[in-house]
Enzyme design. Sequence first.
Site, PDB file in Angstrom:
ATOM      1  N   TYR A  36       0.822  -1.216   0.000  1.00 38.02           N
ATOM      2  CA  TYR A  36       0.000   0.000   0.000  1.00 38.02           C
ATOM      3  C   TYR A  36       0.853   1.263   0.000  1.00 38.02           C
ATOM      4  CZ  TYR A  36      -4.423  -2.413   0.476  1.00 38.02           C
ATOM      5  OH  TYR A  36      -5.530  -3.180   0.225  1.00 38.02           O
TER       6      TYR A  36
ATOM      7  N   TYR B  39     -14.938  -4.557   2.528  1.00 35.56           N
ATOM      8  CA  TYR B  39     -13.562  -4.942   2.210  1.00 35.56           C
ATOM      9  C   TYR B  39     -13.325  -6.316   2.825  1.00 35.56           C
ATOM     10  CZ  TYR B  39      -8.524  -5.332   2.121  1.00 35.56           C
ATOM     11  OH  TYR B  39      -7.250  -5.791   1.900  1.00 35.56           O
TER      12      TYR B  39
ATOM     13  N   ASP C 168     -17.563 -11.952   8.246  1.00 39.89           N
ATOM     14  CA  ASP C 168     -16.132 -11.665   8.172  1.00 39.89           C
ATOM     15  C   ASP C 168     -15.771 -10.859   9.421  1.00 39.89           C
ATOM     16  OD1 ASP C 168     -13.624 -10.687   7.788  1.00 39.89           O
ATOM     17  OD2 ASP C 168     -13.946  -9.914   5.765  1.00 39.89           O
TER      18      ASP C 168
ATOM     19  N   LYS D 140      -6.171 -11.537  12.133  1.00 41.64           N
ATOM     20  CA  LYS D 140      -5.713 -10.347  12.862  1.00 41.64           C
ATOM     21  C   LYS D 140      -5.471 -10.588  14.366  1.00 41.64           C
ATOM     22  CE  LYS D 140      -7.211  -6.876   9.547  1.00 41.64           C
ATOM     23  NZ  LYS D 140      -6.001  -6.310   9.039  1.00 41.64           N
TER      24      LYS D 140
HETATM   25  C1  LIG Z   1     -12.811  -7.300   7.375  1.00 42.23           C
HETATM   26  C2  LIG Z   1     -11.531  -7.764   6.776  1.00 42.23           C
HETATM   27  N1  LIG Z   1     -11.489  -8.917   6.110  1.00 42.23           N
HETATM   28  C3  LIG Z   1     -10.357  -9.394   5.564  1.00 42.23           C
HETATM   29  C4  LIG Z   1      -9.180  -8.686   5.655  1.00 42.23           C
HETATM   30  C5  LIG Z   1      -7.934  -9.223   5.015  1.00 42.23           C
HETATM   31  O1  LIG Z   1      -7.047  -9.658   5.977  1.00 42.23           O
HETATM   32  P1  LIG Z   1      -5.488  -9.834   5.608  1.00 42.23           P
HETATM   33  O2  LIG Z   1      -4.947  -8.470   5.462  1.00 42.23           O
HETATM   34  O3  LIG Z   1      -4.912 -10.565   6.775  1.00 42.23           O
HETATM   35  O4  LIG Z   1      -5.418 -10.627   4.355  1.00 42.23           O
HETATM   36  C6  LIG Z   1      -9.158  -7.469   6.330  1.00 42.23           C
HETATM   37  C7  LIG Z   1      -7.928  -6.686   6.435  1.00 42.23           C
HETATM   38  O5  LIG Z   1      -7.915  -5.538   6.761  1.00 42.23           O
HETATM   39  C8  LIG Z   1     -10.365  -6.991   6.904  1.00 42.23           C
HETATM   40  O6  LIG Z   1     -10.420  -5.823   7.545  1.00 42.23           O
END
Ligand SMILES: Cc1ncc(COP(=O)(O)O)c(C=O)c1O
Length: 422
Positions: free
Chosen positions: A16, A144, A231, A260
């Site tokens: 990024y 996202y 998610d 995370k």
């Molecule tokens: C809601 C959500 N799902 C999936 C992801 C993707 O996770 P990663 O960055 O570990 O691939 C993120 C990352 O910010 C996220 O906020």
Amino acid sequence: MATLIERDKKAVWHPYTPQKSMPEPIPVVKGEGTYIIDEHGKAYIDAISSWWVTIHGHANTYIAEKIYEQAKTLEQVIFAGFTHEPAVRLAERLLEILPGDFAKIFYSDNGSTAVEVGVKMALQYWWNKGNSKRNKILALNHSYHGDTFGTMSLSNRSVFTLAFQDKLFDVIFTDAPTKDSPLYDGPWDEIACFIYEPMLQGVGSMNMYDATALNKLLQQCHAHEVICIADEVMTGFGRTGKLFSSLYMEEKPDIICLSKGLTGGTMALGVTACTNKIHSAYVDDDRKKTFFHGHSFTANPLACAAALASMDLLLQTDCQNQIAQISSLQQQFVQQLSADARFATRVKNARAIGTIMAFEIESGRDGYLNTIGWEVTRKALEQGVYLRPLGNTVYIMPPYCITTEQLSKVHQVIINILETTA
Ligand SMILES: Cc1ncc(COP(=O)(O)O)c(C=O)c1O
């Protein structure tokens, strides 16, 4: 001798990060609780938990020791045909606390893969059942879900996905539900699954939305046999005040994706949990109905050990009290900012959910690519705080170990920036 920055510039490409005219990266030598410490010994409060992962702060010794112990015993083993205590124990413990009737844990190694697994699992569920009509995916505008092709397809089309537009598969997008918005009214019998970030769309400008409205949408999905995939990669593990964001709704997901905070932000690990109903579609003599998905580091023992240690800490009363305390301080800051007449035209939509607070800086330069965010980052760093706005959305997502004084400092730095940024 070349400095670390010079060597970095020569050899490394950061995520990024525009490759022209970007501020130089800060060489970090140490992490300690809430702080990131640079090569000159300057400490920065990590007010975004290093991309939302370090829920217990940096270099937590309890987690570190558990990883070390595990590393001396079993560091990695292929997870097809083998199993190990940390993976099984973690699955058992997750199943005890997950928000819903979950029965199986499938491991991967980051948030994007946790989501990929969830969606593939749901699509193949219908395929295994011989229903070829149920092949569409419902997702929310401004969502996202990650950076792989599958998760990009599920995400809001934006500057992130511009270069790949014609390679992304079609998804039906609908607005995040609000109290007044009409419910989705499309071809339900073609929809295999609905994916959503419960209560809070993170990258989508920290959009906080309504639990009752989401609950209704989930009920509607279930009434039409649509598989609901939460998610919780970002919202999981206490972030929104409850252990999981799905606990705000009565209607529970059929699949949940986590990463995370799962390992306290120490190791890369992804988890996708599903109910017995989903799993049972894979229990078949027909080998074609196998879930053909896996990663080299699936259920890595070190990562599982870290996740178990992180969960020990998270479930302690002290940590739960901290989450409550941070949540209350963030709410107070929302009120303070909203009531400050000096910022009436500058601060928009100050809001908080659990440990996360956010607002927009009105700058006449909306959008992810505007530079107000960089300005905020630079000014905050000068004052010993790390913030990384999403475009003009400034947010705070601190580690749970942050003290009242440290969080007050973050709040004060934001006030200072608002006073000095046009
Ligand atoms: C809601 C959500 N799902 C999936 C992801 C993707 O996770 P990663 O960055 O570990 O691939 C993120 C990352 O910010 C996220 O906020």
